[in-house]
Scaffold this active site. Structure first.
Site, mmCIF file in Angstrom:
data_model
loop_
_atom_site.group_PDB
_atom_site.id
_atom_site.type_symbol
_atom_site.label_atom_id
_atom_site.label_comp_id
_atom_site.label_asym_id
_atom_site.label_seq_id
_atom_site.Cartn_x
_atom_site.Cartn_y
_atom_site.Cartn_z
ATOM 1 C CE1 TYR A 148 1.177 -0.314 4.365
ATOM 2 C CE2 TYR A 148 0.158 1.846 4.367
ATOM 3 C CZ TYR A 148 0.976 0.914 4.964
ATOM 4 O OH TYR A 148 1.598 1.197 6.151
ATOM 5 N NE ARG A 151 6.859 4.165 0.340
ATOM 6 C CZ ARG A 151 6.608 4.923 1.405
ATOM 7 N NH1 ARG A 151 7.574 5.171 2.279
ATOM 8 N NH2 ARG A 151 5.427 5.431 1.609
ATOM 9 N NE ARG A 201 -6.021 -19.461 4.172
ATOM 10 C CZ ARG A 201 -5.008 -20.228 4.582
ATOM 11 N NH1 ARG A 201 -4.894 -21.466 4.164
ATOM 12 N NH2 ARG A 201 -4.115 -19.740 5.428
ATOM 13 C CG HIS A 210 0.388 -21.008 2.328
ATOM 14 N ND1 HIS A 210 -0.669 -21.784 2.700
ATOM 15 C CD2 HIS A 210 0.772 -20.345 3.448
ATOM 16 C CE1 HIS A 210 -0.928 -21.616 3.982
ATOM 17 N NE2 HIS A 210 -0.065 -20.745 4.467
ATOM 18 C CE LYS A 223 3.227 3.159 3.099
ATOM 19 N NZ LYS A 223 3.334 3.255 4.545
ATOM 20 C CD GLU A 254 10.084 1.869 10.503
ATOM 21 O OE1 GLU A 254 9.942 2.856 9.767
ATOM 22 O OE2 GLU A 254 9.950 0.702 10.096
ATOM 23 C CG LEU A 293 8.519 2.394 4.711
ATOM 24 C CD1 LEU A 293 8.426 1.186 3.775
ATOM 25 C CD2 LEU A 293 7.128 2.958 4.967
HETATM 26 N N1 PLP Z 1 7.596 3.735 8.922
HETATM 27 C C1 PLP Z 1 6.481 2.998 8.921
HETATM 28 C C2 PLP Z 1 6.485 1.677 9.612
HETATM 29 C C3 PLP Z 1 5.318 3.456 8.304
HETATM 30 O O1 PLP Z 1 4.204 2.713 8.310
HETATM 31 C C4 PLP Z 1 5.338 4.744 7.687
HETATM 32 C C5 PLP Z 1 4.142 5.272 7.028
HETATM 33 O O2 PLP Z 1 3.105 4.644 6.958
HETATM 34 C C6 PLP Z 1 6.514 5.491 7.724
HETATM 35 C C7 PLP Z 1 7.632 4.951 8.330
HETATM 36 C C8 PLP Z 1 6.582 6.839 7.089
HETATM 37 O O3 PLP Z 1 6.570 6.746 5.681
HETATM 38 P P1 PLP Z 1 6.043 7.928 4.776
HETATM 39 O O4 PLP Z 1 6.854 9.130 5.155
HETATM 40 O O5 PLP Z 1 6.318 7.484 3.390
HETATM 41 O O6 PLP Z 1 4.603 8.106 5.074
#
Ligand code: PLP
Length: 289
Positions: free
Chosen positions: A33, A52, A100, A102, A149, A182, A207
């Site tokens: 997403y 991304r 379903r 895997h 993501k 993070e 991320l």
């Molecule tokens: N880290 C994580 C785990 C996230 O879920 C997000 C955003 O959803 C971010 C960092 C920040 O990313 P962005 O600046 O692209 O929104």
């Protein structure tokens, strides 16, 4: 006005929007997403978000559900149809609907795509930023591919819920080396007691946030003293400032980490300066009404 969602080729009423019970996103979290900010009727940094998305899809070997140009159109159209002037637009792509199992389905199964948008009040966000937020630490327990993501956010849900139940707005993951990786849905930053802005490199453990990238551009432009390196929780607790970044919150000051007040307990000057300048460093695409 009723909300509208885009689901697999159709714009439908949000309250009726649904995917199939055998969608692999639903059954296996087999999807990715993006969330883009909508600011003053403009979509913020769509090219970077779609880059991304492309990377996430390639890492999971999911095909694009449509051309990139078509995706840009759908994203804008969902924002327009929902009359979102300030808020967010959400894009989700999963491996599609299949019995379903895997194993990946055959090439006849098309990816599923959902796009939604919703309004958010800039005044509420500004009031929050003036006060700052508390974060609550949590042991890092996610898989090593947090650079993708994916919609597999259960560890993030649990960490953030724990933060909420302990008076925080965000969780800060701390790894076994004692370093902050993070936030549950944000990247983490500190300004050390010596006045150096620090954030963790995006090579591993986090991320690579789009908001983080914009802030890095701003930091270079403004000549702010900066180091890209891991930082420990211990260092964060002694920091002059802390903040988090994400498309949904932009630059959000952190004024408390667990029971420790950060700096003087008020949003710091670096965070405030970066928040104020933020949109001067973004790519803005107007949504034509
Ligand atoms: N880290 C994580 C785990 C996230 O879920 C997000 C955003 O959803 C971010 C960092 C920040 O990313 P962005 O600046 O692209 O929104």
């Amino acid at each position: 006005m009723s909300r509208v969602a885009y689901v697999n080729g159709q714009y439908i009423r949000h309250k009726d929007a649904a995917v199939h019970v055998e969608d692999r996103g639903y059954q296996f979290a087999d999807g990715v997403y993006e969330v883009c900010e909508v600011w003053n009727g403009q979509i913020v940094d769509m090219p970077r978000h779609l880059d991304r998305l492309d990377r996430s899809l390639r890492e999971l070997r999911i095909d694009w559900p449509m051309s990139r140009q078509a995706m840009e159109f759908v994203v804008s159209e969902v924002v327009r149809r929902n009359m979102v002037h300030n808020g967010i637009v959400y894009v989700q792509v999963t491996r599609g609907v299949a019995k379903r199992d895997h194993f990946f389905p055959g090439s006849d199964v098309a990816p599923s795509v959902v796009v939604t948008a919703r309004s958010a009040s800039p005044a509420v966000a500004a009031a929050q930023a003036e006060k700052g937020i508390a974060v609550v630490t949590y042991p890092e327990n996610r898989w090593p591919r947090v650079d993708i993501k994916t919609v597999a956010l259960l560890p993030n849900v649990l960490a953030k819920q724990n933060a909420k139940e302990n008076g925080g707005k965000e969780a800060w993951y701390v790894d076994t080396d004692g370093n902050v990786t993070e936030g549950g849905s944000t990247n983490a930053w500190i300004v050390t007691k010596d006045g150096v802005l620090v954030t963790r490199p995006a090579e591993s453990g986090i991320l690579k946030g789009i908001t983080r990238a914009v802030v890095l551009d701003l930091v270079a432009r403004e000549g702010i003293s900066f180091e890209e390196r891991p930082f420990s929780l211990e260092e964060a607790l002694e920091a002059r400032e802390a903040f988090v970044t994400a498309a949904s919150t932009l630059v959000m000051p952190v004024v408390r980490i667990d029971d420790t007040v950060v700096g003087n307990g008020h949003p710091g000057s670096v965070a405030t300066r970066l928040r104020d300048a933020f949109h001067t460093a973004t790519d803005l695409k107007a949504v034509v009404a």
